[in-house]
Design a protein around this motif. Structure first.
Motif, PDB file in Angstrom:
ATOM      1  N   LEU A   1       1.579   7.099  -6.467  1.00 58.13           N
ATOM      2  CA  LEU A   1       0.570   8.116  -6.773  1.00 58.13           C
ATOM      3  C   LEU A   1       1.062   9.513  -6.406  1.00 58.13           C
ATOM      4  CD1 LEU A   1      -2.655   6.237  -5.647  1.00 58.13           C
ATOM      5  CD2 LEU A   1      -2.074   6.918  -7.990  1.00 58.13           C
ATOM      6  N   SER A   2       1.711   9.644  -5.275  1.00 62.69           N
ATOM      7  CA  SER A   2       2.245  10.950  -4.857  1.00 62.69           C
ATOM      8  C   SER A   2       3.258  11.459  -5.867  1.00 62.69           C
ATOM      9  CB  SER A   2       2.898  10.854  -3.482  1.00 62.69           C
ATOM     10  OG  SER A   2       1.941  10.635  -2.489  1.00 62.69           O
ATOM     11  N   ASP A   3       4.136  10.575  -6.315  1.00 64.85           N
ATOM     12  CA  ASP A   3       5.139  10.960  -7.312  1.00 64.85           C
ATOM     13  C   ASP A   3       4.474  11.335  -8.631  1.00 64.85           C
ATOM     14  OD1 ASP A   3       7.110  10.496  -5.449  1.00 64.85           O
ATOM     15  OD2 ASP A   3       7.739   8.571  -6.300  1.00 64.85           O
ATOM     16  N   ALA A   4       3.459  10.570  -9.032  1.00 62.07           N
ATOM     17  CA  ALA A   4       2.763  10.828 -10.294  1.00 62.07           C
ATOM     18  C   ALA A   4       2.076  12.193 -10.283  1.00 62.07           C
ATOM     19  CB  ALA A   4       1.740   9.729 -10.570  1.00 62.07           C
ATOM     20  N   TYR A   5       1.634  12.631  -9.125  1.00 64.23           N
ATOM     21  CA  TYR A   5       0.964  13.927  -9.004  1.00 64.23           C
ATOM     22  C   TYR A   5       1.911  15.043  -8.538  1.00 64.23           C
ATOM     23  CZ  TYR A   5      -3.488  11.850 -10.035  1.00 64.23           C
ATOM     24  OH  TYR A   5      -4.514  11.213 -10.691  1.00 64.23           O
ATOM     25  N   GLY A   6       3.180  14.697  -8.398  1.00 63.00           N
ATOM     26  CA  GLY A   6       4.172  15.699  -8.019  1.00 63.00           C
ATOM     27  C   GLY A   6       3.996  16.246  -6.625  1.00 63.00           C
TER      28      GLY A   6
ATOM     29  N   TYR B   1       0.842  -1.203   0.000  1.00 66.73           N
ATOM     30  CA  TYR B   1       0.000   0.000   0.000  1.00 66.73           C
ATOM     31  C   TYR B   1       0.874   1.249   0.000  1.00 66.73           C
ATOM     32  CZ  TYR B   1      -4.693  -1.971   0.798  1.00 66.73           C
ATOM     33  OH  TYR B   1      -5.904  -2.610   0.666  1.00 66.73           O
ATOM     34  N   ALA B   2       1.899   1.259   0.842  1.00 65.15           N
ATOM     35  CA  ALA B   2       2.794   2.414   0.930  1.00 65.15           C
ATOM     36  C   ALA B   2       3.497   2.646  -0.406  1.00 65.15           C
ATOM     37  CB  ALA B   2       3.814   2.210   2.043  1.00 65.15           C
ATOM     38  N   LYS B   3       3.916   1.574  -1.064  1.00 64.18           N
ATOM     39  CA  LYS B   3       4.580   1.686  -2.366  1.00 64.18           C
ATOM     40  C   LYS B   3       3.642   2.336  -3.389  1.00 64.18           C
ATOM     41  CE  LYS B   3       6.715  -1.153  -5.950  1.00 64.18           C
ATOM     42  NZ  LYS B   3       7.028  -2.520  -6.376  1.00 64.18           N
TER      43      LYS B   3
ATOM     44  N   PHE C   1       4.796  13.875   0.290  1.00 65.28           N
ATOM     45  CA  PHE C   1       3.858  13.336   1.265  1.00 65.28           C
ATOM     46  C   PHE C   1       2.772  14.325   1.684  1.00 65.28           C
ATOM     47  CE2 PHE C   1       2.554  12.158   5.578  1.00 65.28           C
ATOM     48  CZ  PHE C   1       2.036  10.923   5.283  1.00 65.28           C
ATOM     49  N   ASN C   2       1.631  14.231   1.026  1.00 64.13           N
ATOM     50  CA  ASN C   2       0.458  15.051   1.324  1.00 64.13           C
ATOM     51  C   ASN C   2      -0.791  14.261   0.923  1.00 64.13           C
ATOM     52  OD1 ASN C   2      -1.586  16.934   1.585  1.00 64.13           O
ATOM     53  ND2 ASN C   2      -0.388  18.617   0.722  1.00 64.13           N
ATOM     54  N   PRO C   3      -1.175  13.264   1.736  1.00 68.36           N
ATOM     55  CA  PRO C   3      -2.292  12.388   1.367  1.00 68.36           C
ATOM     56  C   PRO C   3      -3.613  13.107   1.118  1.00 68.36           C
ATOM     57  CG  PRO C   3      -1.061  11.438   3.175  1.00 68.36           C
ATOM     58  CD  PRO C   3      -0.541  12.832   2.976  1.00 68.36           C
ATOM     59  N   LEU C   4      -3.916  14.154   1.878  1.00 67.41           N
ATOM     60  CA  LEU C   4      -5.174  14.868   1.674  1.00 67.41           C
ATOM     61  C   LEU C   4      -5.202  15.529   0.298  1.00 67.41           C
ATOM     62  CD1 LEU C   4      -7.915  16.010   2.447  1.00 67.41           C
ATOM     63  CD2 LEU C   4      -6.725  17.848   3.664  1.00 67.41           C
ATOM     64  N   GLN C   5      -4.157  16.276  -0.050  1.00 66.49           N
ATOM     65  CA  GLN C   5      -4.130  16.949  -1.354  1.00 66.49           C
ATOM     66  C   GLN C   5      -4.140  15.925  -2.485  1.00 66.49           C
ATOM     67  OE1 GLN C   5      -4.469  20.323  -1.822  1.00 66.49           O
ATOM     68  NE2 GLN C   5      -4.871  19.580  -3.878  1.00 66.49           N
ATOM     69  N   LEU C   6      -3.417  14.829  -2.312  1.00 65.91           N
ATOM     70  CA  LEU C   6      -3.409  13.762  -3.313  1.00 65.91           C
ATOM     71  C   LEU C   6      -4.819  13.228  -3.527  1.00 65.91           C
ATOM     72  CD1 LEU C   6      -1.935  11.732  -5.155  1.00 65.91           C
ATOM     73  CD2 LEU C   6      -1.619  10.296  -3.134  1.00 65.91           C
TER      74      LEU C   6
END
Length: 107
Positions: free
Chosen positions: A30-35, A23-25, A38-43
């Motif tokens: 996804l975080s990297d893909a969206y630039g 899950y973390a991977k 670590f910001n789960p809410l914004q993602l």
């Protein structure tokens, strides 16, 4: 334990270490893909905006092996559940349907 693993562990303490790692991977992917660092809410909000606008979740499942796509959908579903206070009931229902449709069509 990195930020992604710790975040998931906080909300899903029952997950086995191997599942948590996967899950973390995918959350990191996804975080990297969206630039986003670590910001789960914004993602989550960014993914939701695109999903609602396009009425699909292809941007979540576009690349990767089937198991990675399934994991990303699971991570997205968990993010939606974690941040459900930021999502209208109508959007929540729409997202739920889009995830189910993606699973049926693509896998």
């Amino acid at each position: 334990m990195d930020n992604y693993s710790a975040f998931i562990r906080q909300f899903r303490p029952e997950l086995a270490n191997k599942t948590l790692s996967q899950y973390a991977k995918q959350l990191r992917y996804l975080s990297d893909a969206y630039g986003l660092n670590f910001n789960p809410l914004q993602l989550t909000l960014d993914i939701i905006d695109i999903a609602i606008e396009e009425l699909n979740v292809k941007h979540v499942t576009l690349i990767g092996l089937p198991y990675e796509k399934n994991l990303r959908l699971a991570v997205f579903r968990n993010l939606i559940n974690i941040f459900n206070n930021y999502i209208t009931p109508k959007d929540y229902e729409t997202l739920d349907s889009l995830i189910l449709e993606a699973k049926i069509k693509n896998f």
